[in-house]
Enzyme design. Structure first.
Site, PDB file in Angstrom:
ATOM      1  N   ASP A   1       0.840  -1.209   0.000  1.00 30.14           N
ATOM      2  CA  ASP A   1       0.000   0.000   0.000  1.00 30.14           C
ATOM      3  C   ASP A   1       0.874   1.257   0.000  1.00 30.14           C
ATOM      4  O   ASP A   1       0.572   2.240  -0.681  1.00 30.14           O
ATOM      5  CB  ASP A   1      -0.929  -0.029   1.222  1.00 30.14           C
TER       6      ASP A   1
ATOM      7  N   HIS B   1      -4.910  -3.228   6.512  1.00 33.30           N
ATOM      8  CA  HIS B   1      -4.748  -3.485   5.064  1.00 33.30           C
ATOM      9  C   HIS B   1      -6.147  -3.786   4.505  1.00 33.30           C
ATOM     10  O   HIS B   1      -6.529  -4.942   4.305  1.00 33.30           O
ATOM     11  CB  HIS B   1      -3.785  -4.659   4.853  1.00 33.30           C
TER      12      HIS B   1
HETATM   13  P1  NAD Z   1      -2.683 -18.356  -4.477  1.00 35.21           P
HETATM   14  O1  NAD Z   1      -4.033 -18.974  -4.365  1.00 35.21           O
HETATM   15  O2  NAD Z   1      -2.071 -18.196  -5.819  1.00 35.21           O
HETATM   16  O3  NAD Z   1      -1.650 -19.200  -3.599  1.00 35.21           O
HETATM   17  C1  NAD Z   1      -1.900 -19.527  -2.287  1.00 35.21           C
HETATM   18  C2  NAD Z   1      -1.177 -20.832  -2.009  1.00 35.21           C
HETATM   19  O4  NAD Z   1      -1.339 -21.108  -0.636  1.00 35.21           O
HETATM   20  C3  NAD Z   1      -1.725 -22.017  -2.794  1.00 35.21           C
HETATM   21  O5  NAD Z   1      -0.668 -22.684  -3.462  1.00 35.21           O
HETATM   22  C4  NAD Z   1      -2.339 -22.897  -1.715  1.00 35.21           C
HETATM   23  O6  NAD Z   1      -2.223 -24.297  -1.998  1.00 35.21           O
HETATM   24  C5  NAD Z   1      -1.533 -22.489  -0.514  1.00 35.21           C
HETATM   25  N1  NAD Z   1      -2.204 -22.708   0.780  1.00 35.21           N
HETATM   26  C6  NAD Z   1      -3.509 -22.582   1.094  1.00 35.21           C
HETATM   27  N2  NAD Z   1      -3.714 -22.881   2.373  1.00 35.21           N
HETATM   28  C7  NAD Z   1      -2.508 -23.166   2.904  1.00 35.21           C
HETATM   29  C8  NAD Z   1      -2.068 -23.571   4.185  1.00 35.21           C
HETATM   30  N3  NAD Z   1      -2.941 -23.758   5.193  1.00 35.21           N
HETATM   31  N4  NAD Z   1      -0.759 -23.800   4.369  1.00 35.21           N
HETATM   32  C9  NAD Z   1       0.131 -23.669   3.357  1.00 35.21           C
HETATM   33  N5  NAD Z   1      -0.240 -23.306   2.114  1.00 35.21           N
HETATM   34  C10 NAD Z   1      -1.537 -23.067   1.901  1.00 35.21           C
HETATM   35  O7  NAD Z   1      -2.755 -16.967  -3.697  1.00 35.21           O
HETATM   36  P2  NAD Z   1      -1.710 -15.748  -3.753  1.00 35.21           P
HETATM   37  O8  NAD Z   1      -2.070 -14.872  -4.888  1.00 35.21           O
HETATM   38  O9  NAD Z   1      -0.335 -16.275  -3.632  1.00 35.21           O
HETATM   39  O10 NAD Z   1      -2.126 -14.963  -2.423  1.00 35.21           O
HETATM   40  C11 NAD Z   1      -1.900 -15.512  -1.151  1.00 35.21           C
HETATM   41  C12 NAD Z   1      -2.510 -14.635  -0.061  1.00 35.21           C
HETATM   42  O11 NAD Z   1      -1.859 -13.367  -0.039  1.00 35.21           O
HETATM   43  C13 NAD Z   1      -3.997 -14.322  -0.262  1.00 35.21           C
HETATM   44  O12 NAD Z   1      -4.648 -14.401   0.996  1.00 35.21           O
HETATM   45  C14 NAD Z   1      -3.992 -12.884  -0.742  1.00 35.21           C
HETATM   46  O13 NAD Z   1      -5.204 -12.219  -0.470  1.00 35.21           O
HETATM   47  C15 NAD Z   1      -2.847 -12.322   0.061  1.00 35.21           C
HETATM   48  N6  NAD Z   1      -2.254 -11.064  -0.429  1.00 35.21           N
HETATM   49  C16 NAD Z   1      -1.904 -10.128   0.502  1.00 35.21           C
HETATM   50  C17 NAD Z   1      -1.309  -8.942   0.106  1.00 35.21           C
HETATM   51  C18 NAD Z   1      -0.928  -7.890   1.110  1.00 35.21           C
HETATM   52  O14 NAD Z   1      -0.541  -6.791   0.698  1.00 35.21           O
HETATM   53  N7  NAD Z   1      -0.997  -8.125   2.401  1.00 35.21           N
HETATM   54  C19 NAD Z   1      -1.072  -8.707  -1.252  1.00 35.21           C
HETATM   55  C20 NAD Z   1      -1.438  -9.679  -2.178  1.00 35.21           C
HETATM   56  C21 NAD Z   1      -2.034 -10.862  -1.747  1.00 35.21           C
HETATM   57  C1  LMR Z   2      -3.770  -6.506  -2.465  1.00 28.67           C
HETATM   58  O1  LMR Z   2      -3.797  -5.474  -1.771  1.00 28.67           O
HETATM   59  O2  LMR Z   2      -3.508  -6.499  -3.675  1.00 28.67           O
HETATM   60  C2  LMR Z   2      -4.026  -7.839  -1.790  1.00 28.67           C
HETATM   61  O3  LMR Z   2      -4.367  -7.665  -0.455  1.00 28.67           O
HETATM   62  C3  LMR Z   2      -5.003  -8.678  -2.507  1.00 28.67           C
HETATM   63  C4  LMR Z   2      -6.413  -8.159  -2.355  1.00 28.67           C
HETATM   64  O4  LMR Z   2      -7.308  -8.970  -2.083  1.00 28.67           O
HETATM   65  O5  LMR Z   2      -6.627  -6.959  -2.508  1.00 28.67           O
END
Ligand code: NAD
Ligand code: LMR
Length: 333
Positions: free
Chosen positions: A166, A194
């Site tokens: 962010d 967030h």
């Molecule tokens: P994705 O679905 O591509 O990958 C997630 C992976 O986690 C998958 O491979 C899945 O098998 C695995 N997984 C699910 N449950 C699990 C567990 N209990 N233990 C271990 N592995 C597990 O998702 P992504 O795009 O990589 O996003 C992951 C997370 O990050 C999401 O919750 C997303 O919202 C979050 N995210 C946060 C931010 C931030 O700024 N804080 C930014 C982007 C994404």
């Molecule tokens: C983001 O900020 O891109 C991540 O937290 C993914 C989402 O769900 O917005």
């Protein structure tokens, strides 16, 4: 087995959950190449997935092998949390379900919250004595709090959740508006959760050393366009890409760890969510985003940031949301 045993420094062991997911795929190669801990620091990677992800994880591990990274000493692949968190110095908790279009991040609490109970316990029982934890999986602030509450042995100041994406988004929006390079933007703290209620504090942000408000000269744009643009950028990406941000999220993970493990430039600070102990009138006991600086080892909340009444109001709303999420999470668990 250690492949590169000749290196003199002890490897930093890093656990990454959800290692075969989208963020994992953008993150692992950057860690293994030295971008997180520096060009002379060996790393060992503990890659954690759930059972259905293990096959894909094998493929990702093969690709890591095929990069022949000189700094990468070991790859552990596991779905067993006790193995995955064994002796780790950093735990990057990414694995969890991302939201789809039309959902808010808090809607994921019921789906993802419970994951962080088991992970908190396994970190508590297995990690190295100096472990630090960064939660990325959403809703990251409250997931971090859940894990922290299940890891009584680990000091509270070792827990972090991510708002650096962010901050980076906000910096680029200001740079584009002011037509300056993004490196000219400083002191941009995102406060709170967030979530769309986060407050990117444009009042304290600097553009080429001057107050952003003076350079932009349009408080209405800052309040009504800039703030919601940053807060809803995640949803904008999901709508455009059909999947949530991944490479930019991985980049923000690297930035967060670098900022916590290197000395922050004088008069700069960065946004990191930490367990509040009441700084700036923020309620205690929530994982909320604050302005943080580091001496390379220890971090602290930067003191003396002046908040306008408008900023205080926005921050209070975002923190109220975190109190509500905390209540929901504790009731559900
Ligand atoms: P994705 O679905 O591509 O990958 C997630 C992976 O986690 C998958 O491979 C899945 O098998 C695995 N997984 C699910 N449950 C699990 C567990 N209990 N233990 C271990 N592995 C597990 O998702 P992504 O795009 O990589 O996003 C992951 C997370 O990050 C999401 O919750 C997303 O919202 C979050 N995210 C946060 C931010 C931030 O700024 N804080 C930014 C982007 C994404
Ligand atoms: C983001 O900020 O891109 C991540 O937290 C993914 C989402 O769900 O917005």
């Amino acid at each position: 087995p250690y492949r590169n045993q000749s290196m003199s420094k002890k490897p930093i062991r890093v656990a990454i959950t959800g290692a075969a997911g989208n963020i994992g795929y953008a993150l692992l190669f950057r860690i293994a190449s030295g971008q997180m801990f520096g060009p002379d620091q060996p790393v060992a990677l503990n890659l954690i997935e759930i059972e259905p992800g293990m096959n894909a994880l094998r493929g990702v591990a093969m690709e890591l092998d095929d990069c022949a990274f000189p700094l990468l000493t070991e790859i552990v692949q596991t779905s067993d949390l006790n193995v995955g968190f064994k002796d780790v110095n950093w735990a990057l908790l990414v694995g969890s379900v991302p939201r789809k279009q039309g959902m808010e991040r808090a809607d994921l609490l019921g789906i993802n919250g419970k994951i962080f109970v088991g992970q908190g316990k396994a970190i508590n029982d297995n990690a190295a004595a100096d472990v630090r934890i960064l939660v990325v999986g959403n809703p990251c602030n409250t997931n971090c709090l859940i894990a922290q509450k299940h890891a009584p042995k680990i000091p509270a100041e070792r827990w972090f959740a991510m708002t650096r994406l962010d901050e980076n988004r906000a910096k680029t929006q200001l740079a584009q508006k002011a037509s300056v390079p993004v490196k000219d933007i400083a002191n941009l703290c995102v406060w709170g959760n967030h979530s769309p209620t986060m407050f990117p504090d444009f009042y304290n942000a600097k553009i080429s050393g001057k107050p952003a408000l003076d350079v932009i000269g349009d408080e209405t744009w800052l309040k009504d366009t800039f703030v919601p643009k940053v807060g809803k950028r995640g949803a904008e990406i999901i709508a455009a890409r059909g999947a949530s941000s991944a490479a930019s999220a991985a980049n923000a993970v690297v930035d967060t760890v670098v900022s916590l493990t290197t000395k922050t430039a004088p008069s700069e600070f960065h946004s990191v969510c930490v367990l509040s102990s009441g700084e700036y009138g923020v309620p205690e006991g929530i994982i909320t985003s604050l302005p943080i600086k580091s001496d390379g080892e220890k971090w602290e909340v930067v003191k003396g940031v002046q908040l306008t009444d408008y900023a205080k109001e926005q921050i209070a709303k975002s923190n109220q949301e975190l109190l509500d999420e905390r209540e929901m999470a504790l009731a559900a668990l």
